[in-house]
Design an enzyme around this catalytic site. Structure first.
Site, PDB file in Angstrom:
ATOM      1  N   CYS A 239     113.158  10.730  60.154  1.00  0.00           N
ATOM      2  CA  CYS A 239     111.772  10.759  59.392  1.00  0.00           C
ATOM      3  C   CYS A 239     110.918  10.492  60.441  1.00  0.00           C
ATOM      4  CB  CYS A 239     111.695   9.803  58.310  1.00  0.00           C
ATOM      5  SG  CYS A 239     113.239   9.994  57.130  1.00  0.00           S
TER       6      CYS A 239
ATOM      7  N   LEU B 140     112.812  13.357  55.871  1.00  0.00           N
ATOM      8  CA  LEU B 140     113.866  14.202  56.284  1.00  0.00           C
ATOM      9  C   LEU B 140     115.047  13.934  55.723  1.00  0.00           C
ATOM     10  CD1 LEU B 140     114.328  17.262  57.326  1.00  0.00           C
ATOM     11  CD2 LEU B 140     115.312  15.925  59.599  1.00  0.00           C
TER      12      LEU B 140
ATOM     13  N   ILE C 142     120.889  11.960  54.073  1.00  0.00           N
ATOM     14  CA  ILE C 142     121.850  11.102  53.253  1.00  0.00           C
ATOM     15  C   ILE C 142     121.207  10.702  51.959  1.00  0.00           C
ATOM     16  CG2 ILE C 142     123.114   8.707  53.320  1.00  0.00           C
ATOM     17  CD1 ILE C 142     123.526   9.134  56.344  1.00  0.00           C
TER      18      ILE C 142
END
Length: 597
Positions: free
Chosen positions: A2, A50, A53
């Site tokens: 991210c 983003l 997980i």
């Protein structure tokens, strides 16, 4: 994976949220899956997500601990988060998500700064302690994930990108002549410097506490140089070396496959990416897709990686995508590439296009073979530079030897129009100086024309190539090859390859993973590093897959991960028609506002 931003206000200051939102807007491509902000007394945190997980919105950031004391903004991946989660669960910790972010929070609540060595992965994060009114900022040992900070009249700012800090409008754009000189000399800005005096990089493997709107002195928690300095001369049997390295590599590849989305692989046609592809298939990667970039200018030449990559893909049963890039496309994309390039670098364009090809096929996680040459001593310099230093010492001991070297260096400088050769007799005295001769882009004497006399004088005050290298890498191993591995890993890999991998992939919302750049892997193979010299051409890596690479890959001449940029940009380069990396550096300097045009 991210982008993060944070503001830590001094008493009485008030950082307007819009400043942080401008930084988040600049990083929208890093995290297209979500945006979050959070404010409390003395702090504002922002995050672009983003999702890799735990794709559920419950894993969004900034994330709070269950008791509300800690709040985190995190960029990266923790590959052993499941094991850490299980250990924490046995201690009574309950979790609301299946994310690695929440595991970091819980581990910090238990161990504080002592939690860092437990993390396996790539990361940069900031954790705010609401009770103590201070923040903890940290970065992974190799420096795979970036973290920058600046101090302003309002307080301290941190972010995943230099340009995100600038986007707040709170950070001075005054140039850092030392950082800019580093770019001219090496082709990238060496950390902790940046292009701007007000902005610093959190050094790789360091952490710092942020209190009362100020960033405390960064403290080292893991220096990867220690692995190279600790190299032993004890010879181990070849079979033991092979077996140990194979186990360590398989474990690293398995770690880097942890994701809740598909993972692809860059196939460059070389040993590094080919071996990783084989190990990924061996580790159970299903429906694996590989991506290769090609150019018409390289067609039929050794630089064309597509034919060899196709053979590797067929060998391992990988779906193969070849993405052709043309000059017209490059010129059209150039403004976006320059905007994405967080600091000037003479590399990264190939990774940008490989990432573009990845996202075009719907993937957002990809494995790269970057770091293989540093770890497995694959550059020609590992063989050539120790011989150069030895020859320099021999010549220096002969009557008239130094004069002869100086005459040859002056002749060579004139023949190549490259002033670096003037320094050869001096730099080749040491392995650090010899590395500088090989890696450097311009000579110190060039800086006056590139930066202006005043800036060059300031940047070069007390300059010594050997000391410059040691300032970046720390004390060097006495073994020349291990010293080179240490230098390459803490300079070229850190300041150029990894940094370029980050901005080039994240501009497409693609997470790039590096199984060969892994602190745990380095620790595992550290006792065997001196033995790697007995396995030339990265044989240890090449022979690791149970289904070995085809001989055509092993015999292929190393060509690098090249782009015909010089040919594409020739009309735009300097009036003298200078091309190649030096010409590209001059073009970049115009875009970034260097002192010379």
């Amino acid at each position: 994976m991210c982008g993060l931003v944070g503001a830590f206000e001094r008493s009485g200051a008030d950082v307007i949220d819009e400043h942080l939102r401008a930084a988040l807007a600049h990083m929208v491509r890093r995290g297209p899956d979500g945006e979050g902000t959070w404010r409390d007394e003395g702090v504002v945190l922002g995050h672009r997500r983003l999702a890799i997980i735990d794709l559920d919105p419950r894993a969004a950031q900034p994330m709070h601990s269950a008791d509300g004391r800690y709040t985190i903004a995190f960029n990266g991946e923790i590959y052993n988060y499941r094991e850490l989660r299980r250990e924490l669960a046995t201690q009574g910790v309950s979790f609301r998500t299946t994310s690695d972010t929440e595991v970091i929070l819980a581990l910090f609540a238990h161990l504080g700064e002592a939690m860092l060595p437990h993390l396996q992965g790539m990361f940069a994060f900031v954790i705010w302690d609401r009770l103590a009114k201070r923040a903890f900022a940290a970065r992974d040992p190799y420096g795979i994930k970036p973290l920058y900070y600046a101090e302003t009249s309002q307080g301290a700012l941190v972010a995943s990108q230099v340009k995100a800090l600038l986007a707040t409008g709170l950070v001075s754009r005054e140039p850092d002549v030392h950082g800019q000189a580093g770019f001219w000399l090496l082709g990238s800005v060496p950390e902790p410097r940046t292009w701007f005096r007000a902005v610093r990089a959190m050094p790789a493997g360091h952490f710092a506490w942020i209190e009362q709107g100020k960033v405390g002195p960064p403290r080292c928690w893991w220096d990867i140089g220690n692995a190279w300095r600790a190299g032993s001369g004890d010879r181990r049997p070849d079979s033991e070396v092979r077996d140990h390295v194979r186990v360590a590599l398989k474990e690293s590849v398995a770690r880097h496959l942890v994701a809740d989305v598909p993972v692809g692989v860059f196939l460059s046609g070389g040993i590094d990416s080919g071996a990783l592809a084989g190990l990924m298939v061996e580790a159970g990667a299903r429906a694996l897709e590989g991506f290769t970039i090609t150019y018409d200018e390289f067609s039929g030449r050794p630089e064309d990686e597509a034919p060899v990559a196709a053979r590797v893909a067929a060998h391992y049963g990988i779906k193969h995508h070849v993405r052709r890039v043309t000059r017209d496309e490059f010129l059209s994309d150039l403004p976006r590439i320059l905007d994405a390039m967080d600091q000037p670098s003479i590399d990264g364009i190939n990774t940008w296009y490989a990432s573009k090809a990845t996202v075009e096929k719907g993937l957002k996680v990809v494995v790269s073979g970057v770091g293989g040459d540093e770890l497995f001593q694959g550059y020609e310099s590992f063989r050539q530079l120790p011989r150069l230093v030895k020859a320099r010492r021999t010549m220096g001991a002969l009557p008239g030897g130094v004069s002869a070297m100086q005459w040859w260096a002056e002749w060579r400088a004139k023949q190549t129009n490259n002033a670096r050769w003037h320094c050869m007799p001096e730099w080749s005295r040491s392995i650090a100086g010899a590395w500088w001769l090989r890696r450097s882009l311009f000579a110190p004497r060039d800086l006056t024309s590139l930066m202006g006399a005043d800036a060059a004088d300031e940047a070069l005050r007390g300059f010594d190539a050997t000391h410059y290298v040691q300032a970046m890498s720390g004390p060097l191993s006495q073994d020349p090859r291990l010293a080179l591995g240490q230098i390459e890993s803490t300079t070229y890999l850190r300041n150029q390859l990894l940094r370029d991998s980050d901005w080039a992939s994240m501009d497409h919302g693609v997470e790039l993973r590096t199984p060969l750049v892994d602190a745990r892997l380095l620790r595992q193979v550290q006792p065997y590093l001196p033995d790697f010299r007995r396995f030339p051409n990265k044989e240890l890596l090449a022979r690791t897959p149970a289904n070995p690479l085809p001989d055509s890959v092993l015999r292929r001449r190393k060509t690098g991960f090249g782009v015909p940029v010089a040919r594409w940009l020739a009309p735009r380069l300097t009036p003298s028609g200078e091309s190649g990396s030096r010409g590209l550096a001059k073009l970049l300097s115009i875009h970034y506002g260097a002192t010379a045009a």
